[in-house]
Design a protein around this motif. Sequence first.
Motif, PDB file in Angstrom:
ATOM      1  N   ILE A 177      63.872 -89.602 -49.866  1.00  0.00           N
ATOM      2  CA  ILE A 177      64.928 -89.204 -49.985  1.00  0.00           C
ATOM      3  C   ILE A 177      65.587 -88.336 -48.961  1.00  0.00           C
ATOM      4  O   ILE A 177      66.838 -88.445 -48.878  1.00  0.00           O
ATOM      5  N   VAL A 178      65.448 -89.063 -47.882  1.00  0.00           N
ATOM      6  CA  VAL A 178      65.717 -88.037 -46.748  1.00  0.00           C
ATOM      7  C   VAL A 178      66.998 -89.289 -45.821  1.00  0.00           C
ATOM      8  O   VAL A 178      68.201 -89.591 -45.812  1.00  0.00           O
ATOM      9  N   PHE A 179      66.866 -90.609 -46.288  1.00  0.00           N
ATOM     10  CA  PHE A 179      67.297 -91.699 -46.162  1.00  0.00           C
ATOM     11  C   PHE A 179      68.913 -91.673 -47.281  1.00  0.00           C
ATOM     12  O   PHE A 179      69.319 -92.078 -46.971  1.00  0.00           O
ATOM     13  N   LEU A 180      68.213 -91.528 -48.585  1.00  0.00           N
ATOM     14  CA  LEU A 180      69.113 -91.386 -49.105  1.00  0.00           C
ATOM     15  C   LEU A 180      70.463 -90.457 -48.985  1.00  0.00           C
ATOM     16  O   LEU A 180      71.924 -90.484 -49.299  1.00  0.00           O
ATOM     17  N   ALA A 181      69.994 -89.186 -48.645  1.00  0.00           N
ATOM     18  CA  ALA A 181      70.955 -87.858 -48.138  1.00  0.00           C
ATOM     19  C   ALA A 181      71.476 -88.335 -47.224  1.00  0.00           C
ATOM     20  O   ALA A 181      72.682 -88.158 -47.132  1.00  0.00           O
ATOM     21  N   ALA A 182      70.663 -89.296 -45.857  1.00  0.00           N
ATOM     22  CA  ALA A 182      71.904 -89.880 -44.577  1.00  0.00           C
ATOM     23  C   ALA A 182      73.167 -90.734 -46.049  1.00  0.00           C
ATOM     24  O   ALA A 182      74.025 -91.428 -45.045  1.00  0.00           O
ATOM     25  N   LEU A 183      72.591 -91.256 -46.973  1.00  0.00           N
ATOM     26  CA  LEU A 183      73.772 -92.068 -47.616  1.00  0.00           C
ATOM     27  C   LEU A 183      74.573 -92.052 -47.958  1.00  0.00           C
ATOM     28  O   LEU A 183      75.881 -92.112 -47.691  1.00  0.00           O
ATOM     29  N   THR A 184      74.627 -90.159 -48.443  1.00  0.00           N
ATOM     30  CA  THR A 184      75.481 -90.057 -49.221  1.00  0.00           C
ATOM     31  C   THR A 184      76.493 -89.256 -48.201  1.00  0.00           C
ATOM     32  O   THR A 184      77.443 -88.834 -48.618  1.00  0.00           O
ATOM     33  N   SER A 185      76.246 -89.440 -46.978  1.00  0.00           N
ATOM     34  CA  SER A 185      77.027 -88.594 -46.465  1.00  0.00           C
ATOM     35  C   SER A 185      78.065 -89.638 -45.290  1.00  0.00           C
ATOM     36  O   SER A 185      78.388 -89.039 -44.253  1.00  0.00           O
ATOM     37  N   ILE A 186      78.102 -90.747 -45.762  1.00  0.00           N
ATOM     38  CA  ILE A 186      78.337 -91.836 -45.217  1.00  0.00           C
ATOM     39  C   ILE A 186      79.763 -91.336 -45.159  1.00  0.00           C
ATOM     40  O   ILE A 186      80.150 -91.595 -46.606  1.00  0.00           O
ATOM     41  N   ASN A 187      80.924 -91.254 -44.677  1.00  0.00           N
ATOM     42  CA  ASN A 187      82.242 -91.677 -44.896  1.00  0.00           C
ATOM     43  C   ASN A 187      82.968 -92.734 -45.989  1.00  0.00           C
ATOM     44  O   ASN A 187      82.566 -94.239 -45.856  1.00  0.00           O
ATOM     45  N   PRO A 188      83.413 -92.483 -47.332  1.00  0.00           N
ATOM     46  CA  PRO A 188      83.292 -93.554 -48.820  1.00  0.00           C
ATOM     47  C   PRO A 188      84.916 -94.040 -47.563  1.00  0.00           C
ATOM     48  O   PRO A 188      85.187 -95.185 -48.161  1.00  0.00           O
ATOM     49  N   SER A 189      86.298 -93.808 -46.677  1.00  0.00           N
ATOM     50  CA  SER A 189      86.921 -94.636 -46.595  1.00  0.00           C
ATOM     51  C   SER A 189      86.289 -96.109 -46.270  1.00  0.00           C
ATOM     52  O   SER A 189      87.112 -96.501 -45.562  1.00  0.00           O
ATOM     53  N   LEU A 190      85.596 -95.759 -44.947  1.00  0.00           N
ATOM     54  CA  LEU A 190      85.500 -97.254 -44.426  1.00  0.00           C
ATOM     55  C   LEU A 190      84.720 -98.062 -45.689  1.00  0.00           C
ATOM     56  O   LEU A 190      85.096 -99.294 -44.739  1.00  0.00           O
ATOM     57  N   TYR A 191      84.236 -97.675 -47.061  1.00  0.00           N
ATOM     58  CA  TYR A 191      83.871 -98.578 -47.718  1.00  0.00           C
ATOM     59  C   TYR A 191      85.143 -99.087 -48.306  1.00  0.00           C
ATOM     60  O   TYR A 191      85.552-100.520 -47.918  1.00  0.00           O
ATOM     61  N   GLU A 192      85.637 -98.278 -48.235  1.00  0.00           N
ATOM     62  CA  GLU A 192      87.287 -98.752 -48.724  1.00  0.00           C
ATOM     63  C   GLU A 192      88.398 -99.819 -47.934  1.00  0.00           C
ATOM     64  O   GLU A 192      88.638-100.791 -48.265  1.00  0.00           O
ATOM     65  N   ALA A 193      87.731 -99.505 -46.786  1.00  0.00           N
ATOM     66  CA  ALA A 193      89.085-100.525 -45.635  1.00  0.00           C
ATOM     67  C   ALA A 193      88.547-101.927 -45.775  1.00  0.00           C
ATOM     68  O   ALA A 193      88.986-102.613 -45.182  1.00  0.00           O
TER      69      ALA A 193
END
Lengths: 299, 294
Positions: A177-193
């Motif tokens: 759960i802790v790591f999932l919370a960290a995953l969701t806080s990654i900026n989505p624009s990084l993935y788009e780029a």
Amino acid sequence: MKTVKWRRELPLHILVFPSLIIVFLYCYIPMFGNIIAFQDFRPIKGLLGSEWTGLTNLKYVLEMPNTYRIIWNTVYISTMKIMMGNIVPIIIALMLNEIRKTYVRRSIQTMIYFPYFLSWVILAGILIDILSVQNGIVNQALGWFGIQPIYFLGNNTWFPITLVVTDTWKEFGFNTIVFLAALTSINPSLYEAALIDGANRWKQTLHITLPGILPIVILMTTLSLGNVLNAGFDQVFNLYSPQVYESGDILDTMIYRIGVADAQYGPATAIGLLKSSVSLMLISVSYWMAYRFANYRIF
Amino acid sequence: MIRRVSVSRSLFDICNYICLIALSLLCILPVIQVIAVSFSSSSAAASGLVKLWPVDFSLKSYEFILKKQDFLGSFLISVMRVILGTSISMFLTVTLGYALSKEVKDFRMRTVYAWYFVFTILFSGGLIPWYLTIKYTHLLDTIWALVIPGAVTVFNVILLLNFFRGLPKELEESSFIDGASHWTTLWKISLPLSMPSIATVTLFTVVGHWNSWFDGLMLMNSPSHYPLATYLQTAVIQQDFANMRAEDVKTLSQISDRTTRAAQIFIGALPIIAAYPFLQKYFMTGLVMGSVKE
């Protein structure tokens, strides 16, 4: 001026006071009580009347034949637990992150952290039943694949493995759960780029997701360093038996046996004090490192 | 735009689903198996026929344990310690958390107090001195021994403290301007605004009390004073027949030992299972809350 300020703060002091007393009585007095480690403690003579014996108790404990093996067991089991307790949740969190249907993800999450809330007494009861050699369902299932029954809780090769696996089983939901919370806080624009640059999912995971959760992974690992001497008393005490002392006996169970079963208060306190002193150093270093590298503060 | 899904991607998705579903089953199947055993007849359980569904449905083991005096007694003691322990603990956690959430300029001793409490996380007194202190304060063999010594959980205090700090300062200030005391502000302003975090900490405290067994084992002299978790530890894990009455041993030999153990485990876990929907709802909140700091 000063008295006015003091009077304004007085209610806050009163709010702290009850907790202050309880912590003083049951945390600080036992800390001073550690002087038993240097005494030939007799309950009738009391804490101040007992004879001082210096380092005799510590020497006695360190010269016991099994002490070094027990220290090794403790460090080995807890290190394996810390490693598994971080690696497994990272993998599961990454896998869960790939599931797009919210309700599936939610139901899986709900199931995986269920064991976290059960005590080791309950879990040990369950494990003793399902791991039993005669009718245990695990050995029955292994039998379908033609594997001979394994005595998970009574065999010195298997016992530490069982400890690490079952501990990971109980705890991994929490870190996931802790790591999932960290995953969701990654900026989505990084993935788009990255997508525009032609990176596939795997490359995205490798270059965006993993670096993104690295700080929290470092933080969790650092904070768990303080636990190197805590190999899990509740678990071991409820699962072990004399035939696996060789591979499964840890410092805390040894302290319990010397102190409570054999009523040797001095030696038990001596080894306990040694353990808490080393732990204090480890925890201080780990908190300092967490503060230095991850900017983590306790309060 | 049509999203093209590559073969490897859909293959990965299938594997991913299978792995994760298998894993989540792995987390609950052991519990289900024990429940199935507890509802099976003793002969079916003894010959290992029970998988995930009761074979030869029977309530014998439940009848047996629900008639057992010490089981019911320790169940009641557990309920009592949860109620007593949680109320005392929550009162202390809330008051301490509120006081320590003040800034140094409003409460000059704050940092000193905070370190005073945090130090207890870093260093502890050890088993024997802890036991002796409780003995010398005459709590031994009373329910207070299970409730008072561990009443201040520093981690929960930190959790609440951080939440109180996140509340808008203007609210408190306006209540002080209206002449309210710290006490009134705490109960009328801060507390009602922090209900989610209070609920989280309360649930954690309840679970902690229900689950804790070692203090009962150490601090209670007679088995009739054991809370349920300790009772289960001695009766199911250690299988200590010394504490059992003769007629119980006789009945036990007639019905299977395995189903009885399973039934006791299930009843011990039942409150947690019943509270689980709430637990998991507040679990996330609690985690997020603990990590958000200013």
